[in-house]
Scaffold this active site. Structure first.
Site, mmCIF file in Angstrom:
data_model
loop_
_atom_site.group_PDB
_atom_site.id
_atom_site.type_symbol
_atom_site.label_atom_id
_atom_site.label_comp_id
_atom_site.label_asym_id
_atom_site.label_seq_id
_atom_site.Cartn_x
_atom_site.Cartn_y
_atom_site.Cartn_z
ATOM 1 N N GLY A 1 8.041 3.336 -0.725
ATOM 2 C CA GLY A 1 7.461 2.228 -1.471
ATOM 3 C C GLY A 1 8.237 1.881 -2.727
ATOM 4 O O GLY A 1 8.419 0.696 -3.059
ATOM 5 N N LYS B 1 6.668 9.012 17.672
ATOM 6 C CA LYS B 1 7.742 8.031 17.860
ATOM 7 C C LYS B 1 8.020 7.808 19.349
ATOM 8 O O LYS B 1 8.286 6.672 19.773
ATOM 9 C CB LYS B 1 8.996 8.510 17.135
ATOM 10 C CG LYS B 1 8.821 8.563 15.617
ATOM 11 C CD LYS B 1 9.979 9.250 14.923
ATOM 12 C CE LYS B 1 9.768 9.306 13.418
ATOM 13 N NZ LYS B 1 10.832 10.064 12.718
ATOM 14 N N LEU C 1 0.856 -1.189 0.000
ATOM 15 C CA LEU C 1 0.000 0.000 0.000
ATOM 16 C C LEU C 1 0.889 1.234 0.000
ATOM 17 O O LEU C 1 1.575 1.506 0.980
ATOM 18 C CB LEU C 1 -0.911 0.008 1.232
ATOM 19 C CG LEU C 1 -1.774 -1.231 1.480
ATOM 20 C CD1 LEU C 1 -2.676 -1.026 2.697
ATOM 21 C CD2 LEU C 1 -2.604 -1.573 0.254
ATOM 22 N N LYS D 1 4.079 5.729 11.819
ATOM 23 C CA LYS D 1 4.208 6.077 13.235
ATOM 24 C C LYS D 1 2.967 6.780 13.789
ATOM 25 O O LYS D 1 2.572 6.564 14.926
ATOM 26 C CB LYS D 1 5.450 6.928 13.488
ATOM 27 C CG LYS D 1 5.473 8.312 12.853
ATOM 28 C CD LYS D 1 6.272 8.336 11.607
ATOM 29 C CE LYS D 1 6.369 9.706 10.970
ATOM 30 N NZ LYS D 1 7.119 9.656 9.714
#
Length: 425
Positions: A15, A202, A9, A102
């Site tokens: 990606g 984070k 995705l 995150k």
């Protein structure tokens, strides 16, 4: 062996690198996982804009791809919705998930883990914090037999680049932010980075793992770096310190404190030498002592490296009918509000240069039980600069002190208030 089928995705900076590495390292990845890893589809918003990716893999139907015959869903889109729904659907269907998100994990990790537990699927997210740096797996696996007491680190490359450049060049915040944008270190809208939202997400993930307690981004006290001035940088240097945006997670008795804010640290501290867009996290544990993790905290290839590490782990579990670590939130510690958190402070005041000023200021500190460690006063005609460094004190006491000091007749302005970390209190 039957291949492990993967749906991807998102196909942006990270990606694209995931796709490249899956192709270039196919044989090695298969040998490490115990079965071929087959990319069966890539969901993107505009398939016609991804010319470097095989067209037959592209689709705009993310929900359809998740529902197809795949074993693992890898998510590198970011944001909350529709990603949360897509990943919950995947986990409930027994499909393992690898995510670099995150913001979602800091908000909904409990919900995602619950869905994974119900179906027996895996949820891995090493890439969500500190990019390529192996950090989350050591915290939840390598240090599982130890008691972690503190996690403190630089987890946002954009802000670290800005503060490092301000320290090196003497430029102010706005000039350095503009340069960071020109070089590609800052987004067109840098709010998530410079206002501390990225680091807070984070920090929530780190605290959840380190202290076996469910912590969300809303539990994290947050300050950004936009108020840091070149004068603050000079003041820090004068005292042998530098300024960093720190994510700090601490265990305090039966509670945890989680915060993100700029702080002065000594130049001798391991985090002080972390420059540019690099990340580093300093971990303290009762048995292991002090550990430091350092490396590239962002970028397409480094983050893709962490994604593929998780993907291989998930694939191995599929091949050998195993399961990865589950959520560990058994401690359920209380999250301590910022007002109760103790730390040291550096204050800079503009005051009238006359007798009795220091005594009146010191009296306010004593009234609020805030102990002064050091004072430096420099006169310039009718005005003076008064710098005060405190011993550790509760945030609420310091705030009350500053509010009252600001109202003293001899105090023209409270120029800055900054926390000091990495030193004995």
């Amino acid at each position: 062996m039957k291949p492990i089928k993967v749906a991807l995705l998102g196909c942006g900076t990270v990606g694209t690198q995931v796709v490249r590495l899956l192709d270039e390292q196919a044989d090695d990845l298969a040998a490490r996982a115990g079965a071929p890893i087959e990319l069966t589809g890539i969901a993107v918003r505009r398939p016609d804009r991804h010319r470097d990716v095989p067209k037959d893999l592209l689709t705009a139907d993310a929900a359809g791809l998740v529902a197809s015959d795949v074993d693992v869903v890898v998510e590198v889109i970011g944001g909350i919705e529709p990603v949360r729904t897509l990943l919950l659907d995947a986990l409930r269907a027994g499909k393992s998930v690898v995510s670099a998100n995150k913001a979602l994990l800091a908000e909904s990790s409990g919900e995602l883990f619950a869905a994974a537990d119900e179906s027996g699927a895996d949820l891995y997210f090493e890439a969500a914090v500190a990019g390529a740096i192996p950090l989350l797996r050591p915290l939840r696996e390598s240090l599982a037999g130890d008691r972690i007491t503190r996690v403190m680190g630089i987890v946002n490359g954009t802000t670290n680049y800005i503060l490092s450049a301000m320290d090196e060049t003497g430029a102010n915040y706005s000039e350095t932010l503009e340069e960071a944008s020109r070089l590609g270190y800052a987004e067109a809208d840098p709010t998530a980075d410079v206002d501390g939202y990225d680091a807070a997400s984070k920090a929530a993930i780190l605290a959840s793992i380190a202290f076996h307690t469910r912590v969300t981004a809303n539990d994290v006290y947050r300050e950004g770096i936009s108020a840091v001035t070149s004068a603050d940088i000079v003041a820090a240097r004068t005292l042998g310190r530098t300024i960093k945006l720190l994510a700090i997670c601490e265990r305090v008795g039966d509670s945890v404190a989680v915060r993100v804010h700029p702080a002065m640290i000594p130049r001798s501290h391991p985090l002080a030498s972390v420059g540019g867009a690099f990340n580093a996290v300093f971990v303290e544990a009762e048995a292991a002592g002090q550990l430091m993790f350092y490396g590239q905290g962002a970028g397409g290839a480094p983050t893709a490296s962490a994604v593929l590490g998780d993907l291989v782990a998930v694939a191995r579990n599929r091949v050998h009918s195993g399961r990865g670590p589950r959520e560990s939130a058994y401690a359920a510690l209380e999250v301590r509000p910022i007002g109760q958190v103790r730390t040291r402070y550096h204050l800079s005041l503009d005051v009238a240069d006359r007798a009795g000023v220091l005594a009146s200021v010191a009296a306010v500190f004593a009234e609020h039980d805030v102990s002064i460690a050091a004072v430096r006063q420099e006169g310039r005609t009718a005005d003076a600069s008064l710098v005060i460094v405190t011993h550790a004190a509760p945030d609420a006491a310091l705030k009350s002190t500053v509010d009252k000091v600001a109202g003293l007749p001899a105090v023209r302005e409270v120029v800055s208030v900054m926390r000091v970390e990495g030193e004995e209190s």
